[in-house]
Design a protein around this motif. Structure first.
Motif, PDB file in Angstrom:
ATOM      1  N   VAL A 105     -29.021   7.464 -77.414  1.00 56.61           N
ATOM      2  CA  VAL A 105     -30.088   8.289 -76.837  1.00 56.61           C
ATOM      3  C   VAL A 105     -29.736   9.776 -76.926  1.00 56.61           C
ATOM      4  N   ILE A 112     -31.650  13.243 -75.735  1.00 58.20           N
ATOM      5  CA  ILE A 112     -32.793  13.670 -74.918  1.00 58.20           C
ATOM      6  C   ILE A 112     -33.128  15.139 -75.152  1.00 58.20           C
ATOM      7  N   GLN A 154     -26.470   4.140 -75.988  1.00 54.71           N
ATOM      8  CA  GLN A 154     -25.440   4.988 -76.593  1.00 54.71           C
ATOM      9  C   GLN A 154     -26.022   5.976 -77.597  1.00 54.71           C
ATOM     10  N   ASP A 212     -31.693  -0.356 -77.101  1.00 57.58           N
ATOM     11  CA  ASP A 212     -31.469  -0.043 -75.694  1.00 57.58           C
ATOM     12  C   ASP A 212     -31.675   1.449 -75.471  1.00 57.58           C
ATOM     13  N   VAL A 213     -32.680   1.807 -74.661  1.00 59.81           N
ATOM     14  CA  VAL A 213     -32.953   3.210 -74.359  1.00 59.81           C
ATOM     15  C   VAL A 213     -32.567   3.488 -72.905  1.00 59.81           C
ATOM     16  N   PHE A 214     -33.379   3.002 -71.953  1.00 67.65           N
ATOM     17  CA  PHE A 214     -33.041   3.106 -70.531  1.00 67.65           C
ATOM     18  C   PHE A 214     -33.282   1.750 -69.871  1.00 67.65           C
ATOM     19  N   VAL A 262     -35.598  10.978 -77.706  1.00 69.74           N
ATOM     20  CA  VAL A 262     -36.282  10.746 -76.427  1.00 69.74           C
ATOM     21  C   VAL A 262     -36.826  12.092 -75.933  1.00 69.74           C
ATOM     22  N   GLY A 266     -30.149  12.724 -66.122  1.00 73.76           N
ATOM     23  CA  GLY A 266     -28.814  12.860 -65.558  1.00 73.76           C
ATOM     24  C   GLY A 266     -28.638  14.068 -64.670  1.00 73.76           C
ATOM     25  N   ILE A 303     -28.694   3.180 -63.585  1.00 78.45           N
ATOM     26  CA  ILE A 303     -29.496   3.518 -64.765  1.00 78.45           C
ATOM     27  C   ILE A 303     -28.569   3.431 -65.976  1.00 78.45           C
ATOM     28  N   LYS A 304     -28.866   2.507 -66.861  1.00 77.09           N
ATOM     29  CA  LYS A 304     -28.099   2.371 -68.093  1.00 77.09           C
ATOM     30  C   LYS A 304     -28.797   3.163 -69.188  1.00 77.09           C
ATOM     31  N   VAL A 305     -28.051   4.031 -69.862  1.00 73.26           N
ATOM     32  CA  VAL A 305     -28.584   4.862 -70.942  1.00 73.26           C
ATOM     33  C   VAL A 305     -27.978   4.380 -72.252  1.00 73.26           C
ATOM     34  N   LEU A 314     -33.439  10.276 -65.145  1.00 70.95           N
ATOM     35  CA  LEU A 314     -33.240   9.822 -66.527  1.00 70.95           C
ATOM     36  C   LEU A 314     -32.437  10.844 -67.322  1.00 70.95           C
TER      37      LEU A 314
END
Length: 628
Positions: free
Chosen positions: A382, A384, A380, A318-320, A462, A367, A376-378, A365
């Motif tokens: 990730v 950046i 855990q 899970d990324v975005f 990312v 924030g 937008i789900k990010v 993305l």
């Protein structure tokens, strides 16, 4: 033939010598792409050629009537002028008349019943006719329109930085000079503008020397490449592709010579270690030769092939995940019920016209912005790294190696190899002897390169890149592309650079404006070709439909009931459209320079002309049936 010759030019900035004994010439009709690592003095060189900067030694020889125009990377415009006035700043009789005419036109629109203003307007209109100035003003408006500037009477002070650069480009293109100097002309242009500029420069009848990071643009426009490196110019005939072939051959030869030097160096070093107590002439010569070899080898940038696949931070599946996202600014729609799932390993390019909201998506993305609605789900895991267009906050008194070591002194690759900050600096084109340089002594491009490296040293999983090609030279971009090819994480980039997008991205998000976003699987070049093919198919379908109509007209002999009814009213239908056309044309004549209104009227005129053409075609068809 007009030739500009540069002989043994030297330029020093502070303690740094940019180039010395620089010698080259520019003949007529040459289109030269000037490339080199940021900080080698490319922008300084073209400013010297334009007599906007001085030099320490050497000479520049050119004919007395030789003319030069320049687009600087950070052009200085007059904030008090309008866009059109800026393009007409050259002190010529034609430009003076045009500016008076445009001013009287604005006054007339504001006070159309003022007799004095009317008289001035007609006087200037007459002078415009006498000087054939309409061509100049038409050219100015055409160039501005092609570059996305449609409000010709907007004050320069009200424009964005990108719009100002485009106005400066338009101003540079207004006059034909013997040598056109362009510093990063494709910055702040979308791909349609870049293609138009590319075509214009390929038709330019005089000489051009231009700096660009856009390698497709370089390949299409240049018929010669100048590489500025190690304080000298290396000239290559042909375009960018030809340059790459020749450069590869030259580098191979350099490596062969270097191997010979290193073997000799090792032998000399062994001799020096044994010691030579007696200082005969022969022994002194060997010592001198050793010192020369040492200097030659230390001056060459030696970049070993590094494994750029950093171990980094683990990235989960899970990324975005973007669901039903809505975002607007002042009634301008950016996202409308937008959904997107970003997975591990994705390479996404964000393209579209300027102002359509591409950077906004990156900020969401990262924030830095929040949605109006949706979510937008990010993931855990990730982590950046965000390369932005904003100015960089650096301690200018800090040395490069210290700045980098603030992040990490060593990073590990996936194979377990440890890479030091110094090795990474060398990999990113900073030679060992420069690592202690204070940041304040770096050029703007060198600072951006150092900033990018610091972000990569954070070992993100990312990468968000906002127009990285605006600031980085072609060699740094090649290194970044190589890094991305080995990078196991997610890359999302906003760019107008076709070459960079083709090398890096596998999926595109095409921002079409007003909240409409199209997803495309494939390269940017494939997308552009697909768009062209779709347009050609649409035009062909329209022609085919018309041909079928003509065929029906040939084979059919009798009117149907509905056609008889249509025949009874078609004359009045044609008359009504003609009346509307006449009214539109009258309104266009009185509109003056209100371009937005004029553009709307022109669109209405085009629609009415098409409608009239169809009615006349139909009238012709029905009249033949009526006579049969």
């Amino acid at each position: 033939m007009k030739i500009l010759s540069v002989n043994e030019l030297k330029k020093t900035v502070g303690e740094k010598t940019l180039f010395q004994q620089l010698t080259f010439s520019i003949a007529e009709k040459e289109r030269i792409g000037l490339i080199g690592i940021n900080g080698t003095g490319k922008s300084t060189l073209i400013r010297i050629l334009a007599e906007k900067d001085d030099y320490d030694e050497g000479s520049i020889v050119k004919p007395n009537d030789y003319t030069i125009g320049i687009l600087e990377q950070h052009p200085q415009l007059n904030n008090e002028l309008t866009v059109l006035e800026q393009l007409l700043t050259a002190d010529t009789e034609i430009n003076r008349v045009i500016k008076r005419y445009e001013k009287s036109l604005v006054e007339l629109n504001q006070d159309p019943n003022n007799d004095a203003i009317q008289q001035r307007y007609f006087n200037y209109q007459k002078q415009m006719d006498e000087l054939a100035a309409w061509d100049i003003i038409s050219k100015a408006k055409m160039i501005l329109s092609k570059l996305g500037i449609n409000n010709f009477h907007e004050k320069i002070a009200h424009l964005s930085g990108g719009q100002k650069k485009r106005v400066a480009l338009a101003e540079t293109l207004m006059t034909e000079v013997d040598l056109l100097l362009l510093d990063e002309p494709t910055n702040h242009l979308d791909y349609e503008m870049i293609e138009w500029l590319q075509d214009e420069l390929m038709k330019y009848p005089k000489s051009i020397l231009f700096i660009t990071h856009d390698r497709y643009f370089l390949d299409a426009v240049a018929n010669q490449i100048f590489e500025l490196a190690n304080g000298t110019i290396y000239a290559y005939k042909g375009n960018y592709e030809s340059y790459l072939e020749a450069k590869a051959s030259r580098d191979e030869e350099t490596l062969r010579k270097r191997d010979k030097l290193e073997n000799l160096y090792r032998r000399e070093l062994a001799w020096m270690k044994r010691g030579a107590k007696a200082r005969s002439t022969k022994q002194k010569a060997r010592i001198d030769r050793f010192e020369i070899l040492d200097e030659e080898l230390s001056n060459k940038i030696h970049r070993e092939k590094l494994d750029m696949d950093f171990s980094g931070s683990r990235l989960g599946k899970d990324v975005f995940e973007i669901k039903n996202a809505v975002k607007s600014f002042k009634n301008k729609k950016i996202l409308m019920n937008f959904d997107l799932l970003i997975k591990q390993g994705d390479r996404i390019g964000i393209v579209g016209q300027n102002g359509s909201g591409k950077s906004t998506l990156l900020n969401l993305l990262a924030g830095k912005l929040t949605l109006d609605s949706g979510e937008i789900k990010v993931g855990q895991t990730v982590k950046i790294a965000y390369y932005t267009q904003e100015s960089i906050d650096m301690d200018l008194n800090k040395r490069m190696i210290e700045y980098l070591k603030e992040t990490k002194e060593m990073i590990a690759t996936s194979s377990g190899q440890l890479i030091s900050a110094a090795q990474m600096l060398e990999r990113f084109l900073f030679p060992m002897h420069t690592h202690g340089t204070p940041i304040r002594k770096l050029s703007g491009g060198e600072r951006r390169r150092l900033y990018l490296l610091k972000l990569l040293m954070e070992e993100p999983n990312v990468l968000l890149l906002d127009e990285p090609t605006n600031d980085l030279d072609t060699e740094t971009l090649t290194i970044l592309e190589d890094f991305i090819s080995q990078f196991s994480g997610v890359v999302i980039t906003v760019s107008h650079d076709r070459y960079f997008l083709d090398k890096v991205c596998e999926t595109l998000l095409v921002f079409k404006g007003n909240g409409v976003i199209e997803k495309y699987i494939g390269s940017f070049s494939d997308y552009l070709q697909s768009a062209k093919d779709n347009q050609q198919f649409k035009e062909q379908t329209q022609r085919t439909g018309k041909d079928q109509f003509v065929q029906e007209r040939v084979t059919k002999k009798k009117m149907s009931y509905m056609e008889k009814r249509e025949w009874e009213t078609i004359d009045s239908d044609i008359a009504k459209v003609e009346e509307k056309l006449a009214a539109i044309q009258d309104e266009m004549t009185s509109t003056g320079s209100d371009f937005s209104k004029l553009q709307k009227l022109m669109e209405e005129e085009q629609q009415l002309n098409e409608q009239l053409e169809q009615l006349i075609e139909r009238w012709s068809y029905l009249s033949e049936l009526a006579e049969s």
